[in-house]
Scaffold this motif. Structure first.
Motif, PDB file in Angstrom:
ATOM      1  N   PRO A 182       0.836  -1.207   0.000  1.00  0.00           N
ATOM      2  CA  PRO A 182       0.000   0.000   0.000  1.00  0.00           C
ATOM      3  C   PRO A 182       0.869   1.254   0.000  1.00  0.00           C
ATOM      4  O   PRO A 182       1.824   1.355   0.782  1.00  0.00           O
ATOM      5  CB  PRO A 182      -0.796  -0.117   1.304  1.00  0.00           C
ATOM      6  N   LEU A 183       0.526   2.212  -0.862  1.00  0.00           N
ATOM      7  CA  LEU A 183       1.403   3.375  -1.026  1.00  0.00           C
ATOM      8  C   LEU A 183       1.386   4.282   0.207  1.00  0.00           C
ATOM      9  O   LEU A 183       2.345   5.001   0.470  1.00  0.00           O
ATOM     10  CB  LEU A 183       1.032   4.138  -2.299  1.00  0.00           C
ATOM     11  N   GLU A 184       0.317   4.247   1.007  1.00  0.00           N
ATOM     12  CA  GLU A 184       0.303   5.094   2.211  1.00  0.00           C
ATOM     13  C   GLU A 184       1.299   4.555   3.242  1.00  0.00           C
ATOM     14  O   GLU A 184       1.912   5.320   3.984  1.00  0.00           O
ATOM     15  CB  GLU A 184      -1.103   5.178   2.806  1.00  0.00           C
ATOM     16  N   ALA A 185       1.471   3.233   3.303  1.00  0.00           N
ATOM     17  CA  ALA A 185       2.464   2.648   4.206  1.00  0.00           C
ATOM     18  C   ALA A 185       3.867   2.872   3.647  1.00  0.00           C
ATOM     19  O   ALA A 185       4.802   3.250   4.376  1.00  0.00           O
ATOM     20  CB  ALA A 185       2.197   1.157   4.388  1.00  0.00           C
ATOM     21  N   ALA A 186       4.001   2.691   2.336  1.00  0.00           N
ATOM     22  CA  ALA A 186       5.309   2.850   1.693  1.00  0.00           C
ATOM     23  C   ALA A 186       5.834   4.267   1.864  1.00  0.00           C
ATOM     24  O   ALA A 186       7.041   4.478   2.031  1.00  0.00           O
ATOM     25  CB  ALA A 186       5.188   2.509   0.204  1.00  0.00           C
TER      26      ALA A 186
END
Ligand SMILES: NC(=O)c1ccc[n+]([C@@H]2O[C@H](COP(=O)([O-])OP(=O)(O)OC[C@H]3O[C@@H](n4cnc5c(N)ncnc54)[C@H](O)[C@@H]3O)[C@@H](O)[C@H]2O)c1
Ligand SMILES: [Zn+2]
Ligand SMILES: [Zn+2]
Length: 363
Positions: free
Chosen positions: A155-159
């Protein structure tokens, strides 16, 4: 594209159109998907660290490649990437001796004078806070060294958190201090950076990990992220408490992840003989800290830390692998998802201690 424009300390951001160019040569154009809101941005917005204005802040983004310049070989449109907007040239003495975070040849990755600027705001050049692209904007255009490819299923929000909080906090422990298994560790501050340092200490196999904060909800989070002990600094001297919790005379490694003179001095004072204090927190320009000179006779050491001594192409993929194995908690750090226009509220929430990390979501 729309971007958050920082005008002056204390003034709210405006949200306006910025003209961003197409990539040339080794440049990559990325559509921003998510960008974490770090305390360093809040400190710049408050004027603690003077910067030329207008400027676009934000240095913890992730996104999807939209276009690449003709000389880019490792990225292609559609790739998911984390951005690390402090670039490294790969050729200067700092880069070549294994310290790309210290690169002092960043001009080599900019467009040359006379070329069209990468970004234009009201007809004039505007840059991001690191001199390159910026995360508080719908798109980023910078040299390919600013991006690392990650698997599409992350997930890009975690990345996004990897671009600053994680490389800084985990890197401070693994790269800057090189904590060894069995060591005792204290971490002052359990925000995004401190929680990452706590996780770094857990990954390093530290025997005791003592988290210090003034906010009970942050201390509860610290326990979930790997702290073995917690100290509430609002109710007594944290140095005394750390000494008691570490067998009498202090810890082997202490980290300051707040950015205050008082806590930097407490961090140094909490060391045992031969201990190492790593000051991560960003204090205001000109701020001095004092140390007891006799502590030097006890071979105590104090060191600074720039972005966890990160080697971005090496460290970022490692941290993503830890995340995929469940050994690095990132989803749990995202406690608020916001729109770009809520940026000033996110800075206020940091100062009120309400969030572990706010993340701006662009889609
Ligand atoms: N060196 C670097 O390269 C680098 C990189 C990123 C961030 N930073 C700096 O790291 C620091 C932490 O950033 P963050 O985003 O995690 O901030 P944050 O605001 O999320 O976390 C700070 C924490 O410190 C706690 N705190 C405040 N006063 C305290 C006190 N007196 N005693 C104990 N705890 C206290 C707060 O409750 C909060 O949990 C900032 O100064 C930031 O600018 C430095
Ligand atoms: Zn940061
Ligand atoms: Zn360099």
């Amino acid at each position: 594209m729309k971007a958050a424009i920082f005008h002056q300390p204390g003034q709210p951001h405006s949200f306006e159109e910025v003209d961003i160019d197409q990539p040339q040569g080794r440049e990559v154009l990325v559509r921003t998907a998510a960008c974490g809101v770090c305390h360093s941005d809040a400190s710049v917005a408050e004027g603690k660290v003077p910067v030329p204005t207008p400027m676009i802040l934000g240095h913890e983004p992730a996104g999807i490649v939209e276009a690449v310049g003709a000389d880019v070989t490792e990225l292609k449109p559609g790739d998911h990437v984390i951005a690390r907007l402090g670039l490294y040239c790969g050729r200067c003495p700092h880069c070549l001796s294994g310290h790309p975070n210290r690169c002092n040849n960043r001009a080599a990755m900019q467009r040359r004078p006379g070329q069209r600027p990468r970004m234009l705001y009201r007809g004039n050049q505007i840059t991001g806070v690191t001199g390159d692209g910026a995360g508080f904007a719908e798109k980023m255009l910078t040299h390919e060294h600013g991006f690392v490819k990650i698997p599409d299923d992350v997930p890009l929000e975690a990345a996004a958190l990897v671009g600053c909080a994680v490389v800084t906090g985990v890197g401070a422990v693994l790269n800057t201090a090189k904590v060894e298994p069995g060591a005792t560790v204290a971490v002052f501050g359990a925000g995004g950076i401190g929680l990452s340092a706590i996780q770094g200490a857990r990954l390093a196999g530290a025997r005791r990990i003592i988290a210090v904060d003034v906010n009970e909800s942050k201390l509860a989070a610290a326990r979930r992220f790997g702290a073995t002990h917690t100290v509430d600094a609002s109710s007594g001297d944290p140095v005394e408490a750390i000494r008691k919790l570490s067998g009498g005379d202090g810890v082997d490694y202490a980290f300051e992840a707040i950015g205050l003179k008082q806590t930097a001095e407490q961090c140094i004072a909490s060391l045992t003989v031969g201990g190492v204090a790593t000051i991560i927190g960003m204090m205001g320009a000109g701020q001095k800290i004092e140390i007891d000179a006799m502590s030097l006779m006890a071979e105590k050491r104090v060191q600074g830390c720039l972005m966890g001594s990160v080697r971005f192409p090496i460290d970022a993929p490692r941290y993503i692998e830890f995340y995929r194995q469940g050994r690095l908690l990132l989803d749990e750090m995202v406690t608020r998802r916001i729109r770009l226009e809520q940026l000033d509220d996110a800075f206020a929430a940091i100062n009120r201690g309400e969030v572990l990390r706010s993340v701006i979501m662009f889609q």
